[in-house]
Design a protein around this motif. Sequence first.
Motif: not given
Length: 229
Positions: A159-187
């Motif tokens: 999920k964190l990989m998906s967040w980063a890779q969606n960011l660099v491809t300018f898909q911010g909404s997809h990036a935010a969705a990918a990281i939505a339910d990860v542990h608070i420490i990662f956030k």
Amino acid sequence: MEFLNNLLFGIYPYIAIAVFLLGSLIRYDRDQYSWKTGSSQMLESKMLRKGSMPFHIGIIAVLAGHFVGLLTPHQVWDFLHITAPMKQVFAMAMGGFFGLICFYGLTILIIRRFTNERVKASSSSMDNLILILLYIQLILGLISIFVSTGHMDGAEMLKLMSWAQNLVTFQGSHAAAAIADVHIIFKLHVFLGMSLFLVFPFSRLVHVWSVPVKYFRRNYQIVRAKTGW
């Protein structure tokens, strides 16, 4: 909560990176005199030597690991027959090893910064803030290793990989969705990492841009002893 998640992990990273790049460029153009490490070695050198090398070795390795680990598409790992659990174990081991090296060095540098009166007097508020932010970020990263032991399937890492890779491809909404339910420490780790990019141009961290690569290809200097007339 969805709006806040989109703001913090889908929009804020772009703001931070924009400030990081444009701020660095403007500072270099307008204020080159301040483009330096601001070394305090002349004020105290023993603790600086002891802490600086492990800090730099650790942080360079950790940053390189984050860059490769987050931005390499999972298809590449699949092609190399490296599964998500295998990658997670490797990331935890290497991140923990170099993270502890960095932690050791940074702890010494922080003790030096806040206990040596001469160094403390020469430090700016930004110098102190950067050290504290780096220290908190490093601690969060080390804590995340223990959190990761609770889910060794590599799911949150993907999920964190998906967040980063969606960011660099300018898909911010997809990036935010990918990281939505990860542990608070990662956030927290991600948010503080972006915040470090935000304050980067206003600190001595800008010296990172000035890696002395040219020294590796310059001609040797020949120094001759002065002879009598």
